[in-house]
Design an enzyme around this catalytic site. Structure first.
Site, mmCIF file in Angstrom:
data_model
loop_
_atom_site.group_PDB
_atom_site.id
_atom_site.type_symbol
_atom_site.label_atom_id
_atom_site.label_comp_id
_atom_site.label_asym_id
_atom_site.label_seq_id
_atom_site.Cartn_x
_atom_site.Cartn_y
_atom_site.Cartn_z
ATOM 1 N N LYS A 59 -2.742 6.381 1.460
ATOM 2 C CA LYS A 59 -2.553 6.848 2.835
ATOM 3 C C LYS A 59 -1.608 8.053 2.805
ATOM 4 O O LYS A 59 -0.402 7.938 3.046
ATOM 5 C CB LYS A 59 -1.998 5.699 3.691
ATOM 6 C CG LYS A 59 -2.425 5.808 5.146
ATOM 7 C CD LYS A 59 -2.363 4.456 5.826
ATOM 8 C CE LYS A 59 -2.462 4.576 7.317
ATOM 9 N NZ LYS A 59 -3.683 5.199 7.824
ATOM 10 N N ARG A 78 0.831 -1.203 0.000
ATOM 11 C CA ARG A 78 0.000 0.000 0.000
ATOM 12 C C ARG A 78 0.870 1.259 0.000
ATOM 13 O O ARG A 78 0.554 2.253 -0.645
ATOM 14 C CB ARG A 78 -0.943 -0.030 1.206
ATOM 15 C CG ARG A 78 -2.040 1.006 1.127
ATOM 16 C CD ARG A 78 -3.109 0.774 2.170
ATOM 17 N NE ARG A 78 -2.591 0.883 3.523
ATOM 18 C CZ ARG A 78 -3.299 0.589 4.618
ATOM 19 N NH1 ARG A 78 -4.546 0.153 4.501
ATOM 20 N NH2 ARG A 78 -2.768 0.710 5.815
ATOM 21 N N GLU A 116 -16.279 5.991 4.565
ATOM 22 C CA GLU A 116 -15.556 5.518 5.751
ATOM 23 C C GLU A 116 -15.523 6.640 6.770
ATOM 24 O O GLU A 116 -16.211 7.649 6.630
ATOM 25 C CB GLU A 116 -14.159 5.035 5.365
ATOM 26 C CG GLU A 116 -13.267 6.086 4.723
ATOM 27 C CD GLU A 116 -11.856 5.578 4.440
ATOM 28 O OE1 GLU A 116 -11.381 4.689 5.165
ATOM 29 O OE2 GLU A 116 -11.241 6.093 3.501
#
Ligand code: PLP
Ligand code: COI
Length: 341
Positions: free
Chosen positions: A184, A82, A220
């Site tokens: 992220k 990620r 989210e």
């Protein structure tokens, strides 16, 4: 190895300086050898890319002490992957995935005295991150970068441990349809700060963000994915290109199907459906699974049948199985635990 004298059971989710951190620098097109240091301070130019245009990405993972006394970390290969995707989206050089795992392992090992004991309720949070470090004034990627990993022992992310949360539907958006919600990057969190401060001021624990385009679908929260349980016991989680692909959520879908024999599905979830669910939780490395008891949409309350005192029964089973795997009480699927030797 003697553990540090820390009141593990009363730790919150905060920063406590540990002894070592890992640093590697990228210059002239290459990463240097890298290594551990005791210096917790970062010195960069006043015009560094990260300070001007927020060119920074990070990861979050944990180290656990298992029942038989080993130190392990959970699926670090997925964090490495990620972080590669995050770096590419912000035009940053990739810190090679094998080196990412080595750096994480080395940093945890060097701080073994800070890995909370089994059963203490605390864990060692591990934060790999990377930022543009040389001066950048025109809007463009930096040429030099620093990759670091630090650790800090933590307790529960939400005060009150596993007491069900009350969240609100946010009027602010978190991520645009073709934006950066799926990586992220620090910028996703900077823009959520006003929304979280406002939510706290209004007495809510977190924000539920809806999709920015239609405001009809569940996305989210600021720091975790959603997980719902239907009244007939099926686990469902939102599917969207603008949410972070949570490693915890992906693991829970596997646990639901393979360990608990439940049906589990990742699909678009309309906010209109939420009132019909039996249980709701937030899942992530920091959040683990934090139950949600109530969602407030501009004064209209959705109260889940699981109530405001305990986790719903299926959420609890998922929680026990996942933490059981992470703490070595339940056999992990092949490759999920990396032992720190
Ligand atoms: N969503 C957001 C916005 C997060 O910050 C996090 C935390 O990492 C998650 C979801 C959960 O992801 P993971 O389970 O990989 O920690
Ligand atoms: C994590 O769960 O690791 C995160 O990065 C979330 C953050 C809100 C602490």
């Amino acid at each position: 190895m003697e553990k540090k004298n820390i009141d593990w059971a009363n730790l919150g989710f905060g920063y406590l300086k540990t002894d070592y951190r890992y640093v590697s620098n990228f210059k002239d097109g290459a990463w240097d050898e890298g290594g551990l240091t005791t210096d917790d301070m970062v010195t960069i130019n006043e015009c560094a890319g990260v300070l001007q245009y927020a060119q920074t990405v990070f990861e979050g993972m944990k180290a656990y002490t298992t029942e038989d006394g080993r130190i392990v970390t959970f699926r670090p290969d997925l964090n490495a992957e990620r972080m590669e995707n995050s770096a590419k989206r912000l035009e940053m050089p990739v810190f090679p995935q094998d080196r990412f795992i080595e750096a994480v392992v080395e940093t945890i090992k060097a701080n073994a005295a800070y890995v909370p004991p089994f059963g203490s309720g605390a864990t060692l949070y591990v934060r790999p991150y990377m930022f543009g470090s040389n001066p950048v004034i025109g809007v463009k990627p930096a040429d030099e970068y620093q990759f670091r990993v630090f650790t800090t022992p933590v307790g529960p992310y939400f005060k009150g441990g596993i007491k069900p949360l009350t969240i609100r539907v946010s009027d602010f958006d978190r991520a645009a349809p073709h934006g950066t919600g799926h990586i992220k990057a620090g910028l996703n969190y900077a823009m959520s700060l006003h929304a979280i401060v406002d939510a706290h001021n209004q007495g809510f624990d977190e924000n539920m963000y809806l999709d920015a385009q239609t405001r009809t679908k569940v996305e989210e929260t600021g720091g975790a994915n959603f997980l719902f349980v239907t009244k007939d016991g099926k686990v469902v989680t939102p599917k969207s290109n603008s949410i972070l692909p949570s490693i915890t959520r992906r693991s829970l879908i596997y646990v639901a199907k393979e360990y608990l024999g439940l049906e589990a599905e990742e699909r678009e979830i309309y906010f209109d459906e939420v009132k019909d669910f039996a249980e709701c939780g937030l899942c992530g490395t920091a959040a683990v699974i934090s139950p949600v008891g109530k969602i407030v949409d501009h004064g209209k309350e959705i109260c889940f049948p699981s109530g405001m005192t305990e986790m719903g029964p299926i959420t609890k089973k998922l929680y026990d199985t996942l933490t059981g795997i992470q703490m070595g009480r339940i056999e992990a699927p092949e490759g999920w635990l990396k032992v720190i030797e």
